[in-house]
Every structure is written in C-alpha cells, then in structure tokens.
Scaffold this active site. Structure first.
Site, PDB file in Angstrom:
ATOM      1  N   LYS A 296       0.841  -1.202   0.000  1.00  0.00           N
ATOM      2  CA  LYS A 296       0.000   0.000   0.000  1.00  0.00           C
ATOM      3  C   LYS A 296       0.875   1.251   0.000  1.00  0.00           C
ATOM      4  O   LYS A 296       0.599   2.221  -0.698  1.00  0.00           O
ATOM      5  CB  LYS A 296      -0.946  -0.016   1.215  1.00  0.00           C
ATOM      6  CG  LYS A 296      -2.040  -1.062   1.054  1.00  0.00           C
ATOM      7  CD  LYS A 296      -2.789  -1.386   2.331  1.00  0.00           C
ATOM      8  CE  LYS A 296      -3.717  -2.568   2.075  1.00  0.00           C
ATOM      9  NZ  LYS A 296      -4.309  -3.135   3.280  1.00  0.00           N
TER      10      LYS A 296
ATOM     11  N   GLN B  59      -5.513  -1.940   9.385  1.00  0.00           N
ATOM     12  CA  GLN B  59      -5.300  -3.265   8.793  1.00  0.00           C
ATOM     13  C   GLN B  59      -5.933  -4.355   9.669  1.00  0.00           C
ATOM     14  O   GLN B  59      -5.698  -4.417  10.864  1.00  0.00           O
ATOM     15  CB  GLN B  59      -3.790  -3.520   8.623  1.00  0.00           C
ATOM     16  CG  GLN B  59      -3.456  -4.806   7.900  1.00  0.00           C
ATOM     17  CD  GLN B  59      -3.937  -4.857   6.453  1.00  0.00           C
ATOM     18  OE1 GLN B  59      -3.904  -3.874   5.739  1.00  0.00           O
ATOM     19  NE2 GLN B  59      -4.414  -6.020   6.023  1.00  0.00           N
TER      20      GLN B  59
ATOM     21  N   ASP C 239     -11.854   2.138   3.587  1.00  0.00           N
ATOM     22  CA  ASP C 239     -12.123   0.701   3.492  1.00  0.00           C
ATOM     23  C   ASP C 239     -13.622   0.404   3.385  1.00  0.00           C
ATOM     24  O   ASP C 239     -14.008  -0.729   3.093  1.00  0.00           O
ATOM     25  CB  ASP C 239     -11.613   0.002   4.763  1.00  0.00           C
ATOM     26  CG  ASP C 239     -10.338  -0.781   4.527  1.00  0.00           C
ATOM     27  OD1 ASP C 239     -10.175  -1.315   3.417  1.00  0.00           O
ATOM     28  OD2 ASP C 239      -9.518  -0.860   5.451  1.00  0.00           O
TER      29      ASP C 239
HETATM   30  N1  GUN Z   1      -7.522  -7.390   5.749  1.00  0.00           N
HETATM   31  C1  GUN Z   1      -7.837  -8.129   4.655  1.00  0.00           C
HETATM   32  N2  GUN Z   1      -8.394  -7.361   3.694  1.00  0.00           N
HETATM   33  C2  GUN Z   1      -8.418  -6.111   4.192  1.00  0.00           C
HETATM   34  C3  GUN Z   1      -8.876  -4.875   3.659  1.00  0.00           C
HETATM   35  O1  GUN Z   1      -9.391  -4.766   2.530  1.00  0.00           O
HETATM   36  N3  GUN Z   1      -8.721  -3.805   4.478  1.00  0.00           N
HETATM   37  C4  GUN Z   1      -8.195  -3.886   5.722  1.00  0.00           C
HETATM   38  N4  GUN Z   1      -8.119  -2.787   6.455  1.00  0.00           N
HETATM   39  N5  GUN Z   1      -7.770  -5.014   6.244  1.00  0.00           N
HETATM   40  C5  GUN Z   1      -7.883  -6.119   5.475  1.00  0.00           C
END
Ligand code: GUN
Length: 295
Positions: free
Chosen positions: A49, A93, A116
């Site tokens: 990211k 996350q 998200d």
């Molecule tokens: N863990 C697995 N997929 C995601 C996601 O799309 N966003 C976040 N924040 N955590 C994750």
C-alpha cells in the site's frame, strides 16, 4: 475458450489514470495506514500500500503499534488521524490481534475518512445505494468484471462466504439497480445445505471462503465465470519462501469448465490496492469540496 481475467493489467490502467488525476489536484491526498502487531501477511500488504501511494504521489502515514498496545492507545492514533487535515483516508489493517474489539475500533474511524468502507454508516449507505466508500476487494471484483465486459445484469451470482470484508458488501454492490450490477445474488456460507446444487446454477461464482482449493470442478457449471478472492499461504518446500499462494478455487481442475476465471496471484488481489487508491483520491476530493463550501 476460457478468458483469463487479468487483475495486474486492470490495476495498472487504474493507477496510471489516478496518477494523472493526482497530478492535477491542488494538493496531495494523504492515507494513514495503521497496523497493530506483526502478522507477516499484513506487513506485506501495508508495504504494498505504501509503495502504491509513493508511485501515485499520495502521502502515506504509517502507524505501527505493538500487539501489546491497548485499545485506548489505538483509539488515540485513530482520533489523531480523524483530526489531521492532511489525512484524507484511514486504513486499519485487519485482523487485529486477539483482545481487540475490531468493530469498536472501526466505529472510531470517521466515516468521511473510512476508505475501506467498513464503518457501519458506509455499510448502510452501500446497502441502500447511496454514494459512499465501497469496500476495496468487492469494489475491485465489480470493476474487474466490468473491465472484462462480464455482464452481471440478470445473472445469477453465487457468492461463497459471508464476511463483512468481502461476501456481504459484494452482495450489496451487485444487487443494486445500476450499471455493472442488477444481478440476482445468492450468498452461501458454512451452514448452507447442498452447496454444490446451488453453485452449479451460478452464472458467476465468487469464492471468498479463505480455504485453499475449496471450489472443485464438480461445483461449477459449464461456461460459468469464476472469481477467486482467496489468497491462502500453503507450505511449499520447493519455494524459497517456504510457501506459495493459492486461491479458494482449484484453478487447474476448474479452469476448463469456465468461460472466464481469475488466477491467484494476479486476479482479484491487485485490485484491492487499486480501489484503495481510488477511494483515497475520492476522499481527498470530497473533503476538499466540503472545505471550499465553507470558505
Ligand atoms: N484485511 C484483509 N483485507 C483487508 C482490507 O481490505 N482492508 C483492511 N483494512 N484489512 C484487510
């Protein structure tokens, strides 16, 4: 002929378009990424990211908390990001280490910065068809299908998996009365009876279970489209890392029955970051327009 759905190419197209858009903006969008603990897969994701942000000219702010951090410490970091005007998007996350109340932490993120799409306000907006942040993975799946001209209108889409991150928002996106949606959606899960009889009726199967090679050839009807959201690490002594990544679909066995299928890696995976960047730029634009309305 089976069409191989290419997430790497679609991601590259989205990012190059976004890069041009970002260059035209009056300022730099900012994304805060918060990681608690040291889950290796999560560390790898946040590295990707950060790289995507760097490539696009988006500022990234990284907050790494030890797994021993308390909920109030984490809420302190989230509050500071909510208040910081340089932070347009906040990503916490998942999964959080044991002992954290994930929903409580997600609820703390300002819905306006929830890139998200996990905050209940945004989940609700998505369901009733209002403009909002769509969760990145299902948003990416919808985009990937559109980019490959896979028709969803009137099609029976069977989603396997009912997670808040993928299965449920996927259904909410595809059921809307809009272009790239208008599907008849069935969600299957661990308590579904006669799963194979349902998946065999699907025009499109979306597998988001989190179990390697769960979808086998007998579960797929001739000519179906198969979208594999799974990214599972399985031991592989022949790989220098000691593991390889496989999807939720037994790709080699299923491929021949499908009209189109996503590989793992290189299918849905790259799309999540592309849509996160899309949402971050949208967050910046929305926040800028709010600021200018108040000037
Ligand atoms: N863990 C697995 N997929 C995601 C996601 O799309 N966003 C976040 N924040 N955590 C994750």
């Amino acid at each position: 002929m089976t069409q191989l759905i290419d997430g790497v190419k679609v991601k590259a197209d989205i990012l190059s378009e976004l890069k041009n858009q970002v260059a035209e903006l009056p300022g730099k969008p900012g994304l805060a990424v918060i990681l608690v603990g040291d889950n290796p897969a999560s560390k790898a994701y946040i590295g990707m990211k950060k790289k995507a942000c760097d490539d696009l000219g988006i500022q990234s702010f990284e907050f790494l908390l030890p797994k021993t951090a308390s909920e109030s410490e984490l809420m302190g970091v989230i509050d500071a990001c909510n208040e910081n005007p340089e932070v347009n998007g906040i990503l916490l996350q998942m999964p959080l280490p044991k002992g954290f109340d994930e929903q409580k932490m997600l609820d703390r993120i300002s819905p306006d910065k929830d890139v998200d799409g996990f905050h209940p306000v945004n989940v609700g907006k998505l369901l009733i068809g209002l403009e909002t942040f769509k969760s990145c993975t299902p948003y990416g799946v919808a985009h990937l299908m559109q980019a490959h001209n896979i028709e969803t209108e009137g099609k029976h889409v069977v989603i396997i998996g009912r997670s808040n991150i993928v299965g449920k928002p996927m259904a909410a996106i595809l059921v809307q009365n809009e272009l790239g949606a208008n599907a008849t959606v069935t969600i299957c899960h661990s308590r579904t009876k006669n799963l194979t009889s349902i998946t065999k009726q699907a025009d499109i199967i979306i597998a988001a279970i989190g179990k390697p090679h769960f979808v086998t050839a007998d579960m797929v009807g001739e000519g179906a489209v198969v979208i594999d959201v799974g990214i599972n690490r399985v031991d592989d002594p022949s790989d220098p890392r000691g593991y390889k990544l496989v999807g939720d679909v037994d790709f080699d066995a299923v491929k021949g029955k499908t009209s189109a299928i996503t590989p793992v890696p290189g299918g849905v995976g790259p799309m999540t970051i592309a849509m996160l960047m899309t949402n971050t730029v949208s967050a910046y634009q929305r926040q800028q327009s709010v600021v200018s309305q108040h000037q």
